[in-house]
Design a protein around this motif. Structure first.
Motif, PDB file in Angstrom:
ATOM      1  N   THR A 163       1.132  -1.329  -0.263  1.00 29.31           N
ATOM      2  CA  THR A 163      -0.124   0.134   0.020  1.00 29.31           C
ATOM      3  C   THR A 163       1.467   0.940  -0.330  1.00 29.31           C
ATOM      4  N   VAL A 164       0.751   1.776  -1.452  1.00 30.15           N
ATOM      5  CA  VAL A 164       1.388   2.883  -1.383  1.00 30.15           C
ATOM      6  C   VAL A 164       0.654   4.628  -0.938  1.00 30.15           C
ATOM      7  N   ILE A 165       1.307   5.317  -0.416  1.00 26.87           N
ATOM      8  CA  ILE A 165       0.893   6.458  -0.272  1.00 26.87           C
ATOM      9  C   ILE A 165       1.871   8.036  -0.397  1.00 26.87           C
ATOM     10  N   GLY A 166       1.198   8.442  -1.584  1.00 27.33           N
ATOM     11  CA  GLY A 166       2.085   9.742  -2.068  1.00 27.33           C
ATOM     12  C   GLY A 166       1.271  10.644  -1.543  1.00 27.33           C
ATOM     13  N   VAL A 167       2.991  11.313  -1.082  1.00 30.57           N
ATOM     14  CA  VAL A 167       2.784  12.841   0.383  1.00 30.57           C
ATOM     15  C   VAL A 167       3.516  13.865  -0.872  1.00 30.57           C
ATOM     16  N   ARG A 168       2.920  14.794  -0.387  1.00 33.10           N
ATOM     17  CA  ARG A 168       3.901  16.298  -0.937  1.00 33.10           C
ATOM     18  C   ARG A 168       3.916  16.705   0.536  1.00 33.10           C
ATOM     19  N   SER A 169       4.158  16.683   1.693  1.00 37.90           N
ATOM     20  CA  SER A 169       4.262  17.696   3.055  1.00 37.90           C
ATOM     21  C   SER A 169       4.875  16.557   3.984  1.00 37.90           C
ATOM     22  N   LEU A 170       4.724  16.496   5.343  1.00 35.93           N
ATOM     23  CA  LEU A 170       5.242  16.628   6.412  1.00 35.93           C
ATOM     24  C   LEU A 170       3.300  16.816   6.892  1.00 35.93           C
ATOM     25  N   SER A 171       2.959  18.051   6.898  1.00 31.53           N
ATOM     26  CA  SER A 171       1.571  18.173   7.150  1.00 31.53           C
ATOM     27  C   SER A 171       0.870  16.895   6.560  1.00 31.53           C
ATOM     28  N   GLN A 172       0.632  16.595   5.133  1.00 27.85           N
ATOM     29  CA  GLN A 172      -0.323  15.496   4.654  1.00 27.85           C
ATOM     30  C   GLN A 172       0.174  14.589   5.259  1.00 27.85           C
ATOM     31  N   VAL A 173       1.481  13.913   5.910  1.00 27.84           N
ATOM     32  CA  VAL A 173       1.207  12.918   6.030  1.00 27.84           C
ATOM     33  C   VAL A 173       1.126  12.912   7.811  1.00 27.84           C
ATOM     34  N   VAL A 174       0.883  13.331   8.570  1.00 23.97           N
ATOM     35  CA  VAL A 174       0.629  14.191   9.987  1.00 23.97           C
ATOM     36  C   VAL A 174      -1.276  13.664   9.909  1.00 23.97           C
TER      37      VAL A 174
END
Length: 325
Positions: free
Chosen positions: A155-166
């Motif tokens: 399961t891959v989650i592509g994110v742009r920023s630390l805020s999106q990860v949180v």
């Protein structure tokens, strides 16, 4: 004492080792101490992570003593892709992120001071190593989500920023963020025939019947082949058409070849898995390092490795792990 663990992968050549990033936040002398044999670029991540958290409007435990352990501690660690895992473990130890949300998860990515992410080389071998050790979810920079998705069952989650990860870890709405910048090693140069590999075919050549027959025998039987002759005799024209008579790569060969190109930083956003036997034409004056690879710290594959399961002009063969003279 609050302790949290996040996982990432350390690459040693093409071999990935699963790393536990353990963070303790407790009273004591204020500061961040990192142990576990980090190199210089990794030691600098303490400043990148702190500013990324602060500029993302998240809570950094500025009045506590923070200790980060990269376990197992006997392995040397290098690279900037540890940033995201370090920041996530600090936030989990501080209570901003639920520690249980990091279970079964690997994080890969370099942080910028404003909390954004940057792409890193070697994502595919990292995700492969994580999958082999039972990891089922991975966070990667958005442009490299397709590369990580080449690993079955992940399961891959592509994110742009630390805020999106949180936001993903806490179940909140994912905020917008600027697109992730491309890697600094983006392809700028290419050899003259690289863009027309799909157009060439051995059937296009007229004459040279004996040479073409020898090439067909070598390709069918998996034999090494040496073409010798004066300039303009057709050596390159024949050699660059050999992949057109080779069968497509098997799934195992395709994944191995794509992993090598990922490790070399040759995969870009939008690149697909490699199924065609590769063809490489290094210059006759190429250095030993450019042919066989090498490097201090982070190993970079050479032309022979990047021609795995295919052909290198001047260094020919059918499906050996590393092509030889």
């Amino acid at each position: 004492m609050p302790v949290a663990t996040c996982r990432t992968v350390s690459l040693h050549g093409a071999v990935g080792h699963l790393i536990d990033v353990q963070t303790d936040v407790s009273p004591g002398q204020v500061g961040l101490t990192m142990v576990g044999r980090p190199d210089t670029s990794l030691s600098e991540s303490r400043d990148r992570c702190r500013m990324a958290v602060v500029n993302s409007r998240l809570s950094w435990p500025a009045t506590k003593r923070i200790t980060v352990l990269l376990s197992p501690a006997d392995l040397p660690k290098r690279g900037t892709h540890f940033d995201l895992a370090i920041a996530a473990s600090v936030l989990a130890a501080a209570g901003t992120v639920p520690p249980e949300s990091l279970a079964g998860t690997v994080m890969v990515g370099e942080l910028t001071l404003d909390g954004g992410l940057r792409s890193v080389p070697g994502v595919l071998p990292m995700v492969l190593a994580a999958s082999e050790r039972g990891i089922e979810r991975v966070f990667v920079p958005e442009p490299q989500a397709g590369e990580a998705a080449m690993v079955p069952g992940m399961t891959v989650i592509g994110v742009r920023s630390l805020s999106q990860v949180v936001a993903v870890l806490t179940g909140e709405e994912v905020p917008p963020a600027p697109p992730v910048a491309a890697m600094s090693g983006t392809r700028l140069l290419s050899w003259r025939s690289q863009d027309r590999r799909e157009e060439v075919d051995l059937a296009d050549l007229h004459g040279l019947a004996e040479v073409k027959y020898a090439v067909e025998v070598a390709a069918a039987g998996g034999h090494h082949l040496m073409l010798s002759g004066p300039k303009g005799s057709g050596k390159t024209s024949i050699a660059e058409r050999i992949p057109s008579i080779l069968p497509p790569l098997t799934p195992e060969e395709s994944l191995e070849l794509t992993t090598i190109h990922s490790l070399a930083g040759a995969l870009e956003s939008g690149d697909e898995r490699l199924w065609t036997p590769p063809w490489s034409a290094p210059h006759h004056d190429a250095s030993k390092a450019s042919l066989i690879g090498g490097g201090s710290g982070q190993v970079r594959p050479g032309e022979l490795s990047r021609a795995h399961a295919g052909k290198t002009k001047g260094y020919s063969g059918r499906r050996p792990r590393h092509l030889a003279c």
